[in-house]
Motif scaffolding. Structure first.
Motif, PDB file in Angstrom:
ATOM      1  N   TYR A 107       0.847  -1.162   0.013  1.00  0.00           N
ATOM      2  CA  TYR A 107       0.024   0.116   0.076  1.00  0.00           C
ATOM      3  C   TYR A 107       0.986   1.235  -0.014  1.00  0.00           C
ATOM      4  O   TYR A 107       1.211   1.634   0.895  1.00  0.00           O
ATOM      5  N   ASN A 129     -23.331  -3.099   5.341  1.00  0.00           N
ATOM      6  CA  ASN A 129     -21.989  -3.208   5.868  1.00  0.00           C
ATOM      7  C   ASN A 129     -20.862  -2.210   5.224  1.00  0.00           C
ATOM      8  O   ASN A 129     -21.058  -1.587   4.480  1.00  0.00           O
ATOM      9  N   ILE A 130     -19.925  -1.790   6.265  1.00  0.00           N
ATOM     10  CA  ILE A 130     -18.924  -1.172   5.807  1.00  0.00           C
ATOM     11  C   ILE A 130     -17.711  -1.594   5.826  1.00  0.00           C
ATOM     12  O   ILE A 130     -17.259  -2.242   6.984  1.00  0.00           O
ATOM     13  N   PRO A 138     -13.553  -0.987   4.949  1.00  0.00           N
ATOM     14  CA  PRO A 138     -12.432  -0.090   4.595  1.00  0.00           C
ATOM     15  C   PRO A 138     -11.625  -0.805   3.200  1.00  0.00           C
ATOM     16  O   PRO A 138     -11.200  -1.947   3.738  1.00  0.00           O
ATOM     17  N   LEU A 139     -11.383  -0.067   2.246  1.00  0.00           N
ATOM     18  CA  LEU A 139     -10.428  -0.623   1.085  1.00  0.00           C
ATOM     19  C   LEU A 139      -9.547   0.655   0.727  1.00  0.00           C
ATOM     20  O   LEU A 139      -9.959   1.661   1.166  1.00  0.00           O
ATOM     21  N   SER A 160      -7.720  -0.282  -2.133  1.00  0.00           N
ATOM     22  CA  SER A 160      -7.523  -0.577  -3.661  1.00  0.00           C
ATOM     23  C   SER A 160      -8.381  -0.331  -4.387  1.00  0.00           C
ATOM     24  O   SER A 160      -9.547  -0.787  -4.676  1.00  0.00           O
ATOM     25  N   GLY A 196     -10.273  -3.647  -5.708  1.00  0.00           N
ATOM     26  CA  GLY A 196      -9.592  -4.874  -5.277  1.00  0.00           C
ATOM     27  C   GLY A 196     -10.167  -5.493  -3.984  1.00  0.00           C
ATOM     28  O   GLY A 196      -9.910  -4.593  -3.148  1.00  0.00           O
ATOM     29  N   MET A 197     -10.875  -6.576  -4.116  1.00  0.00           N
ATOM     30  CA  MET A 197     -11.599  -6.728  -2.881  1.00  0.00           C
ATOM     31  C   MET A 197     -11.145  -8.423  -2.547  1.00  0.00           C
ATOM     32  O   MET A 197     -11.334  -9.267  -3.234  1.00  0.00           O
ATOM     33  N   CYS A 232     -17.880  -8.075   2.194  1.00  0.00           N
ATOM     34  CA  CYS A 232     -17.918  -6.895   1.005  1.00  0.00           C
ATOM     35  C   CYS A 232     -18.212  -7.737  -0.119  1.00  0.00           C
ATOM     36  O   CYS A 232     -19.323  -7.576  -0.850  1.00  0.00           O
ATOM     37  N   VAL A 243     -12.143   5.223  10.550  1.00  0.00           N
ATOM     38  CA  VAL A 243     -11.429   4.045   9.877  1.00  0.00           C
ATOM     39  C   VAL A 243     -10.903   2.939  10.482  1.00  0.00           C
ATOM     40  O   VAL A 243     -11.103   1.739  10.650  1.00  0.00           O
ATOM     41  N   ALA A 251     -11.101  -1.137  11.323  1.00  0.00           N
ATOM     42  CA  ALA A 251     -10.288  -2.052  10.691  1.00  0.00           C
ATOM     43  C   ALA A 251     -10.137  -3.359  11.235  1.00  0.00           C
ATOM     44  O   ALA A 251      -9.847  -4.282  10.574  1.00  0.00           O
ATOM     45  N   THR A 286     -15.109  -7.453  11.004  1.00  0.00           N
ATOM     46  CA  THR A 286     -15.862  -7.990   9.769  1.00  0.00           C
ATOM     47  C   THR A 286     -17.195  -8.238   9.955  1.00  0.00           C
ATOM     48  O   THR A 286     -17.608  -8.732  11.045  1.00  0.00           O
ATOM     49  N   GLY A 287     -18.041  -8.125   8.841  1.00  0.00           N
ATOM     50  CA  GLY A 287     -19.521  -8.516   8.896  1.00  0.00           C
ATOM     51  C   GLY A 287     -19.539 -10.024   8.576  1.00  0.00           C
ATOM     52  O   GLY A 287     -20.968 -10.422   8.592  1.00  0.00           O
ATOM     53  N   LYS A 294      -9.233 -14.722   9.301  1.00  0.00           N
ATOM     54  CA  LYS A 294      -9.343 -13.172   9.730  1.00  0.00           C
ATOM     55  C   LYS A 294      -9.046 -13.471  11.274  1.00  0.00           C
ATOM     56  O   LYS A 294      -8.607 -12.344  11.793  1.00  0.00           O
ATOM     57  N   LYS A 307     -21.434  -1.957  11.864  1.00  0.00           N
ATOM     58  CA  LYS A 307     -20.481  -1.190  11.801  1.00  0.00           C
ATOM     59  C   LYS A 307     -20.552   0.271  11.955  1.00  0.00           C
ATOM     60  O   LYS A 307     -19.837   1.084  12.261  1.00  0.00           O
ATOM     61  N   TYR A 352      -3.707   5.770   2.671  1.00  0.00           N
ATOM     62  CA  TYR A 352      -2.964   4.723   3.403  1.00  0.00           C
ATOM     63  C   TYR A 352      -1.634   4.646   3.038  1.00  0.00           C
ATOM     64  O   TYR A 352      -1.622   4.294   1.746  1.00  0.00           O
TER      65      TYR A 352
HETATM   66  C1  LIG Z   1      -7.011   1.170   5.727  1.00  0.00           C
HETATM   67  C2  LIG Z   1      -7.383  -0.188   5.194  1.00  0.00           C
HETATM   68  C3  LIG Z   1      -7.435  -0.346   3.766  1.00  0.00           C
HETATM   69  C4  LIG Z   1      -7.617  -1.739   3.324  1.00  0.00           C
HETATM   70  N1  LIG Z   1      -7.928  -2.182   1.794  1.00  0.00           N
HETATM   71  C5  LIG Z   1      -8.304  -3.293   1.494  1.00  0.00           C
HETATM   72  C6  LIG Z   1      -8.489  -3.522   0.044  1.00  0.00           C
HETATM   73  O1  LIG Z   1      -8.014  -2.808  -0.750  1.00  0.00           O
HETATM   74  N2  LIG Z   1      -9.044  -4.531  -0.362  1.00  0.00           N
HETATM   75  C7  LIG Z   1      -9.440  -5.447   0.832  1.00  0.00           C
HETATM   76  O2  LIG Z   1     -10.006  -6.538   0.255  1.00  0.00           O
HETATM   77  N3  LIG Z   1      -9.248  -5.517   2.090  1.00  0.00           N
HETATM   78  C8  LIG Z   1      -8.815  -4.167   2.497  1.00  0.00           C
HETATM   79  N4  LIG Z   1      -8.749  -4.015   3.935  1.00  0.00           N
HETATM   80  C9  LIG Z   1      -9.129  -5.048   4.844  1.00  0.00           C
HETATM   81  C10 LIG Z   1     -10.764  -5.185   5.030  1.00  0.00           C
HETATM   82  O3  LIG Z   1     -11.205  -3.971   5.455  1.00  0.00           O
HETATM   83  C11 LIG Z   1     -10.995  -6.213   5.911  1.00  0.00           C
HETATM   84  O4  LIG Z   1     -10.741  -7.542   5.026  1.00  0.00           O
HETATM   85  C12 LIG Z   1     -12.422  -5.992   6.491  1.00  0.00           C
HETATM   86  O5  LIG Z   1     -12.584  -7.387   7.128  1.00  0.00           O
HETATM   87  C13 LIG Z   1     -13.647  -5.986   5.574  1.00  0.00           C
HETATM   88  O6  LIG Z   1     -14.676  -5.987   6.196  1.00  0.00           O
HETATM   89  P1  LIG Z   1     -15.905  -7.125   5.710  1.00  0.00           P
HETATM   90  O7  LIG Z   1     -15.385  -8.548   6.004  1.00  0.00           O
HETATM   91  O8  LIG Z   1     -17.040  -6.770   6.764  1.00  0.00           O
HETATM   92  O9  LIG Z   1     -16.055  -6.926   4.308  1.00  0.00           O
HETATM   93  C14 LIG Z   1      -8.161  -2.960   4.160  1.00  0.00           C
HETATM   94  C15 LIG Z   1      -8.333  -2.326   5.676  1.00  0.00           C
HETATM   95  C16 LIG Z   1      -8.075  -0.996   5.970  1.00  0.00           C
HETATM   96  C17 LIG Z   1      -8.152  -0.700   7.553  1.00  0.00           C
END
Ligand SMILES: Cc1cc2nc3c(=O)[nH]c(=O)nc-3n(C[C@H](O)[C@H](O)[C@H](O)COP(=O)(O)O)c2cc1C
Length: 210
Positions: free
Chosen positions: A23, A41-42, A44-45, A47, A58-59, A65, A88, A92, A95-96, A104, A115, A190
């Motif tokens: 990153y 759900n929220i 943070p990404l 990508s 990118g997920m 999510c 944010v 971090a 997870t939902g 995880k 969230k 980030y």
């Molecule tokens: C600042 C930040 C950036 C992140 N960037 C990504 C990303 O680009 N892609 C991704 O899949 N997860 C990223 N993550 C990790 C997800 O936020 C994490 O997997 C989280 O569990 C997602 O929540 P969910 O499982 O409820 O969807 C990032 C986390 C943080 C704090």
């Protein structure tokens, strides 16, 4: 913290490195997606990239999510400013996804179905899509998901292609008309797992209209 690059950076020979993460300075986005029960759900990404009104994310698989997107192909890209970094960071380790997948759990993630409440954020209904927007984020982009690709070379993440349908901004970051005023907009960056705002402006491109 002094973040000024050393004077000789430009002439220093590079060395091969093997960083754990890459990153290298991306805007943080908070992606809202629709849960089975109709709440949002929220996630943070960081990508993401945009070309015109097409935005690609990118997920990682295993998170809520991508599960939500595959059920309901809509999302909102809520863009926090630097002042929201603590909210944010509250999101971090959450997870939902229930139960929390092993990988995880080992990384310290906990299940959190609400969230918005956990981070002190406010849901507002969207206009064009089902997931809610986040009121505190100065830019909110409602998107339809157009395509989800799983790369053959790396099956642990998905490339999610979206198209903006309805875009919202706080009036305080606007320069008039439809222009965001870059001197008022301070995205959250980030940067190798640390949060930064922007430094003072250096200049502008020849195409800038503000
Ligand atoms: C600042 C930040 C950036 C992140 N960037 C990504 C990303 O680009 N892609 C991704 O899949 N997860 C990223 N993550 C990790 C997800 O936020 C994490 O997997 C989280 O569990 C997602 O929540 P969910 O499982 O409820 O969807 C990032 C986390 C943080 C704090």
């Amino acid at each position: 913290m002094n973040c000024t690059a050393p004077e000789n950076n430009r002439v220093s020979p590079s060395i091969p490195i093997d960083p754990k993460i890459l990153y290298y300075g991306m805007p943080v986005i908070l992606v809202t997606t629709l849960n089975q029960d109709g709440t949002s759900n929220i996630s943070p990404l960081s990508s993401s990239w945009a070309l015109g009104h097409n935005l690609v994310l990118g997920m990682g698989f295993g998170g809520k999510c991508i599960e939500n997107v595959q059920r309901t192909p809509q999302l909102v890209i809520n863009v926090p400013d630097a002042s929201l970094w603590r909210q944010v960071e509250k999101l971090a380790p959450l997870t939902g996804k229930h139960p929390v997948p092993d990988y995880k759990a080992q990384a310290g993630f906990q299940y959190e179905p609400d969230k918005f409440n956990a981070a002190g954020l406010t849901p507002v209904p969207s206009i064009a899509v089902a997931p809610a927007r986040i009121a505190e984020c100065p830019i909110q982009i409602e998107c339809e998901v157009r395509n989800v690709t799983i790369p053959e070379y790396a099956s642990f993440f998905a490339i999610v292609e979206t198209q903006a349908q309805s875009i919202h901004a706080h009036p305080g970051i606007m320069a008039g008309g439809s222009h965001v005023d870059p001197s008022k907009w301070n995205p959250l960056i980030y940067n190798f797992r640390h949060y930064f705002g922007l430094s003072p402006a250096l200049g502008h491109t020849y195409r800038a209209e503000t």
